[in-house]
Design an enzyme around this catalytic site. Structure first.
Site, mmCIF file in Angstrom:
data_model
loop_
_atom_site.group_PDB
_atom_site.id
_atom_site.type_symbol
_atom_site.label_atom_id
_atom_site.label_comp_id
_atom_site.label_asym_id
_atom_site.label_seq_id
_atom_site.Cartn_x
_atom_site.Cartn_y
_atom_site.Cartn_z
ATOM 1 N N LYS A 30 0.842 -1.198 0.000
ATOM 2 C CA LYS A 30 0.000 0.000 0.000
ATOM 3 C C LYS A 30 0.876 1.247 0.000
ATOM 4 O O LYS A 30 1.670 1.472 0.913
ATOM 5 C CB LYS A 30 -0.919 0.026 1.219
ATOM 6 C CG LYS A 30 -1.920 1.171 1.169
ATOM 7 C CD LYS A 30 -2.887 1.096 2.317
ATOM 8 C CE LYS A 30 -2.403 1.849 3.536
ATOM 9 N NZ LYS A 30 -2.293 3.309 3.362
ATOM 10 N N ASP A 59 -3.197 4.407 -2.251
ATOM 11 C CA ASP A 59 -4.207 4.854 -1.277
ATOM 12 C C ASP A 59 -4.204 6.385 -1.201
ATOM 13 O O ASP A 59 -3.646 6.970 -0.280
ATOM 14 C CB ASP A 59 -3.840 4.225 0.087
ATOM 15 C CG ASP A 59 -4.801 4.602 1.194
ATOM 16 O OD1 ASP A 59 -5.913 5.060 0.904
ATOM 17 O OD2 ASP A 59 -4.416 4.419 2.376
ATOM 18 N N LYS A 61 -7.193 8.228 -1.738
ATOM 19 C CA LYS A 61 -8.538 8.657 -1.286
ATOM 20 C C LYS A 61 -9.017 9.912 -2.010
ATOM 21 O O LYS A 61 -9.202 10.977 -1.412
ATOM 22 C CB LYS A 61 -8.544 8.910 0.226
ATOM 23 C CG LYS A 61 -8.101 7.720 1.063
ATOM 24 C CD LYS A 61 -8.186 8.031 2.543
ATOM 25 C CE LYS A 61 -7.726 6.894 3.413
ATOM 26 N NZ LYS A 61 -6.274 6.642 3.377
ATOM 27 N N TYR A 63 -11.058 12.824 -3.602
ATOM 28 C CA TYR A 63 -12.322 13.511 -3.282
ATOM 29 C C TYR A 63 -12.280 14.865 -3.980
ATOM 30 O O TYR A 63 -11.494 15.736 -3.609
ATOM 31 C CB TYR A 63 -12.468 13.697 -1.773
ATOM 32 C CG TYR A 63 -13.774 14.316 -1.340
ATOM 33 C CD1 TYR A 63 -14.753 13.529 -0.734
ATOM 34 C CD2 TYR A 63 -14.058 15.658 -1.535
ATOM 35 C CE1 TYR A 63 -15.971 14.078 -0.335
ATOM 36 C CE2 TYR A 63 -15.261 16.218 -1.144
ATOM 37 C CZ TYR A 63 -16.206 15.421 -0.548
ATOM 38 O OH TYR A 63 -17.406 15.960 -0.161
ATOM 39 N N ASP A 64 -13.123 15.028 -5.018
ATOM 40 C CA ASP A 64 -13.141 16.303 -5.739
ATOM 41 C C ASP A 64 -14.397 16.322 -6.601
ATOM 42 O O ASP A 64 -15.260 15.439 -6.460
ATOM 43 C CB ASP A 64 -11.855 16.442 -6.587
ATOM 44 C CG ASP A 64 -11.428 17.907 -6.748
ATOM 45 O OD1 ASP A 64 -12.294 18.722 -7.139
ATOM 46 O OD2 ASP A 64 -10.265 18.224 -6.478
ATOM 47 N N THR A 118 -11.170 4.224 9.610
ATOM 48 C CA THR A 118 -11.101 3.386 10.821
ATOM 49 C C THR A 118 -10.617 4.165 12.044
ATOM 50 O O THR A 118 -10.665 3.668 13.158
ATOM 51 C CB THR A 118 -10.178 2.170 10.583
ATOM 52 O OG1 THR A 118 -9.066 2.578 9.795
ATOM 53 C CG2 THR A 118 -10.910 1.065 9.872
ATOM 54 N N GLY A 207 0.009 -1.884 8.870
ATOM 55 C CA GLY A 207 1.082 -0.908 8.735
ATOM 56 C C GLY A 207 2.049 -1.000 9.890
ATOM 57 O O GLY A 207 2.993 -1.798 9.879
ATOM 58 N N ARG A 208 1.792 -0.198 10.915
ATOM 59 C CA ARG A 208 2.730 -0.100 12.035
ATOM 60 C C ARG A 208 3.129 -1.433 12.666
ATOM 61 O O ARG A 208 4.311 -1.606 12.989
ATOM 62 C CB ARG A 208 2.185 0.894 13.077
ATOM 63 C CG ARG A 208 2.311 2.329 12.610
ATOM 64 C CD ARG A 208 1.453 3.300 13.385
ATOM 65 N NE ARG A 208 0.048 3.176 13.032
ATOM 66 C CZ ARG A 208 -0.899 4.006 13.435
ATOM 67 N NH1 ARG A 208 -0.598 5.012 14.240
ATOM 68 N NH2 ARG A 208 -2.146 3.828 13.047
#
Ligand code: C5P
Length: 230
Positions: A30, A59, A61, A63-64, A118, A207-208
């Site tokens: 990702k 990733d 995301k 938005y427009d 999340t 991830g972490r």
């Protein structure tokens, strides 16, 4: 279930070293804001060079307004990534525009819509969307399904209800996975791999818990061992 590892480290060198250490695994990578804004298109090429079989989820995301999103989707398709996402709250017209623009691409990337991040808890989510997470995530998922998207980004806890309301083949990608009870950090709705499996999650994102581990390869190995028992 396909594991997706988030490359959220502070430099391209560290991300590429992580990818290099994981190159023998059949996993998704990702690439998020941090890596893409800093390292751009060249970073995608560098990942593919490490392992041409890595599948890449961009990733960003989106938005427009619909036309701007469709333009961006087309540029993303040209990058040769395998999956990207938009915000469901951009609406049905934006979804249609994006899918229509990608329709001429033979191997178009999968398109997912973000339902509820999340990191939201119920109270903070309601302050913006004026509905509970479950109800709104399901509504966003139905809208995404009806407009031809391939799936959604949601938490593990909405995955089953979303599949029931759409189709079992409608993909769910779920961040906030803490495979062995690791620290949640800023995530509010975290789940184990077992729970993700029970809820039908297609892509658990980690991830972490991987990149902050002293042995990321060992961690991925343990995760894949658990997944192979499902
Ligand atoms: O480190 P952690 O396992 O919490 O990473 C989760 C990753 O998933 C981060 O890169 C974060 O940006 C991303 N993400 C998320 N929630 C979403 C969509 C993406 O946490 N709804």
């Amino acid at each position: 279930m396909d594991l997706c590892v988030a490359l959220d480290l502070p430099s391209a060198e560290e991300n590429l070293a992580l990818a290099e250490s994981l190159k023998t695994y059949n996993i998704w990578m990702k690439v998020g804001f941090r890596a893409y804004i800093r390292d751009g298109k060249a970073f995608i090429g560098a990942l593919k060079k490490i392992n041409p079989e890595f599948r890449i989820f961009l990733d960003l995301k989106l938005y427009d307004i619909p036309n701007t999103m469709a333009d961006a989707a087309e540029e993303i398709a040209k990058l040769g990534v395998d999956m990207f996402n938009i915000h469901a709250s951009a609406g049905a017209v934006a979804m249609k525009s994006v899918m229509q623009r990608l329709s001429s691409y033979e191997n178009r990337p999968l398109v997912l819509a973000v339902t509820a991040l999340t990191s939201f808890d119920e109270e903070n989510f309601r302050m913006i969307y004026e509905k509970g997470i479950n109800e709104k995530a399901e509504q966003f998922a139905k809208m995404s399904f009806e407009n031809g998207l391939d799936g959604v980004v949601c938490s593990t806890f909405e995955s089953r209800a979303i599949k029931n309301a759409t189709s079992n083949d409608f993909l769910t990608l779920c961040p906030g996975i803490r495979p062995f009870g690791e620290d949640a950090g800023d995530q509010q709705r975290v789940a184990t791999l077992e729970r993700a499996y029970e809820e039908g999650v297609d892509y658990p994102v980690v991830g972490r818990p991987v990149y902050r581990d002293s042995d990321p390869k060992g961690k991925v190995d343990e995760i894949l061992k658990v997944i192979s028992t499902f």
